[in-house]
Design a protein around this motif. Structure first.
Motif, PDB file in Angstrom:
ATOM      1  N   SER A  14      50.308  46.025  36.401  1.00  0.00           N
ATOM      2  CA  SER A  14      49.365  46.768  37.234  1.00  0.00           C
ATOM      3  C   SER A  14      48.078  45.960  37.455  1.00  0.00           C
ATOM      4  N   VAL A  15      47.366  46.338  38.505  1.00  0.00           N
ATOM      5  CA  VAL A  15      46.077  45.704  38.780  1.00  0.00           C
ATOM      6  C   VAL A  15      45.113  45.959  37.620  1.00  0.00           C
ATOM      7  N   GLY A  16      45.212  47.146  37.036  1.00  0.00           N
ATOM      8  CA  GLY A  16      44.358  47.486  35.903  1.00  0.00           C
ATOM      9  C   GLY A  16      44.567  46.557  34.723  1.00  0.00           C
ATOM     10  N   ILE A  22      41.184  39.840  32.642  1.00  0.00           N
ATOM     11  CA  ILE A  22      40.094  39.022  33.177  1.00  0.00           C
ATOM     12  C   ILE A  22      38.776  39.338  32.499  1.00  0.00           C
ATOM     13  N   ASN A  23      38.577  40.609  32.162  1.00  0.00           N
ATOM     14  CA  ASN A  23      37.324  41.032  31.553  1.00  0.00           C
ATOM     15  C   ASN A  23      37.357  41.016  30.031  1.00  0.00           C
ATOM     16  N   ASN A  24      38.347  40.264  29.504  1.00  0.00           N
ATOM     17  CA  ASN A  24      38.432  39.999  28.067  1.00  0.00           C
ATOM     18  C   ASN A  24      38.720  41.227  27.206  1.00  0.00           C
ATOM     19  N   GLU A  45      41.157  32.440  41.104  1.00  0.00           N
ATOM     20  CA  GLU A  45      39.842  32.343  40.494  1.00  0.00           C
ATOM     21  C   GLU A  45      39.154  33.700  40.584  1.00  0.00           C
ATOM     22  N   PRO A  46      38.833  34.319  39.459  1.00  0.00           N
ATOM     23  CA  PRO A  46      38.179  35.631  39.476  1.00  0.00           C
ATOM     24  C   PRO A  46      36.806  35.570  40.147  1.00  0.00           C
ATOM     25  N   ASN A  47      36.429  36.624  40.809  1.00  0.00           N
ATOM     26  CA  ASN A  47      35.107  36.761  41.393  1.00  0.00           C
ATOM     27  C   ASN A  47      34.134  37.135  40.280  1.00  0.00           C
ATOM     28  N   ILE A  48      33.293  36.185  39.870  1.00  0.00           N
ATOM     29  CA  ILE A  48      32.437  36.429  38.706  1.00  0.00           C
ATOM     30  C   ILE A  48      31.411  37.521  38.972  1.00  0.00           C
ATOM     31  N   TYR A  49      31.031  37.706  40.238  1.00  0.00           N
ATOM     32  CA  TYR A  49      30.035  38.728  40.528  1.00  0.00           C
ATOM     33  C   TYR A  49      30.652  40.125  40.494  1.00  0.00           C
ATOM     34  N   ALA A  50      31.895  40.219  41.008  1.00  0.00           N
ATOM     35  CA  ALA A  50      32.594  41.501  40.924  1.00  0.00           C
ATOM     36  C   ALA A  50      32.864  41.827  39.457  1.00  0.00           C
ATOM     37  N   ARG A  51      33.198  40.793  38.706  1.00  0.00           N
ATOM     38  CA  ARG A  51      33.434  40.988  37.277  1.00  0.00           C
ATOM     39  C   ARG A  51      32.150  41.424  36.577  1.00  0.00           C
ATOM     40  N   GLY A  52      31.016  40.889  37.050  1.00  0.00           N
ATOM     41  CA  GLY A  52      29.743  41.221  36.438  1.00  0.00           C
ATOM     42  C   GLY A  52      29.411  42.690  36.504  1.00  0.00           C
TER      43      GLY A  52
END
Length: 219
Positions: A14-16, A22-24, A45-52
């Motif tokens: 799943s996307v979840g 990705i978010n450890n 490559e993950p979007n670091i800002y979306a991850r933020g």
């Protein structure tokens, strides 16, 4: 460019689950291996800002300086960025030109978690916008609230400068400086210079002005 949905589809999860990885956050070993393989094959490559937005961390620091044209500030910015890279951090450079409205934009970014923190050299009137719970480190400037700041022994530096001039054979010496209207630690350089001269009965002149330098702005 591959998306998180592409990774999930290729890994068969799943996307979840991909988002958690990705978010450890912890995922099952089998899921982790599948996601790692999919990421590698898709060159994702993950979007670091979306991850933020999820983890309140962007691995980005904003550096506010008056101007990169000044050799001191330019070299300082170079070495700060070099040091941040060693910690896996990126740097956003703000040439503020001593414009407090520009500086406030970056301070707001820190409040909104768009950057992880701020390293600041500011002589603008931003004291009321800076709070002790903000991730900010000030250089050669103290604020009303308890903000971490880094400074050198400016008083002793002023004394050493006067002493070196006398050792080189000068008979009459001058302090040339451009101070800030905002009280800060750098004012102690002049105090140290004057202290040495008066203590040793040396004739001196003070050529000092307060306010913005025209060198801060380039056409």
């Amino acid at each position: 460019m591959a998306t998180i949905k592409d990774v999930a589809k290729k890994a068969g999860v799943s996307v979840g689950s991909v988002s958690r990885f990705i978010n450890n956050f912890e995922v099952k070993p089998k899921t982790r291996l599948a996601i790692e393989k999919a990421i590698k094959e898709l060159d994702y490559e993950p979007n670091i800002y979306a991850r933020g937005f999820k983890v309140n961390k962007t691995n980005t620091i904003a550096l506010i300086i008056p101007t990169v044209w000044n050799p001191f500030f330019g070299e300082l910015a170079f070495n700060i960025e070099k040091s941040l890279r060693d910690y896996g951090m990126k740097m956003i450079l703000c040439n503020s030109g001593n414009d407090y409205e520009i500086e406030l934009q970056y301070i707001t970014m820190a409040k909104q978690n768009k950057v992880d923190g701020i390293i600041s050299i500011t002589y603008s009137d931003v004291d009321k916008y800076v709070h002790s719970n903000m991730p900010i480190i000030s250089i050669d400037r103290y604020f009303s609230e308890d903000i971490t700041y880094v400074t050198s022994d400016n008083f002793e530096g002023g004394r050493m400068a006067a002493e070196e001039l006398m050792k080189s054979g000068c008979k009459s010496i001058a302090f040339i400086g451009r101070g800030s209207k905002i009280d800060n630690a750098t004012r102690n350089r002049k105090k140290g210079f004057v202290n040495y001269c008066e203590e040793n009965h040396i004739h001196y002149e003070i050529c000092d002005s307060l306010g913005e330098s025209q060198n801060f702005k380039k056409n």
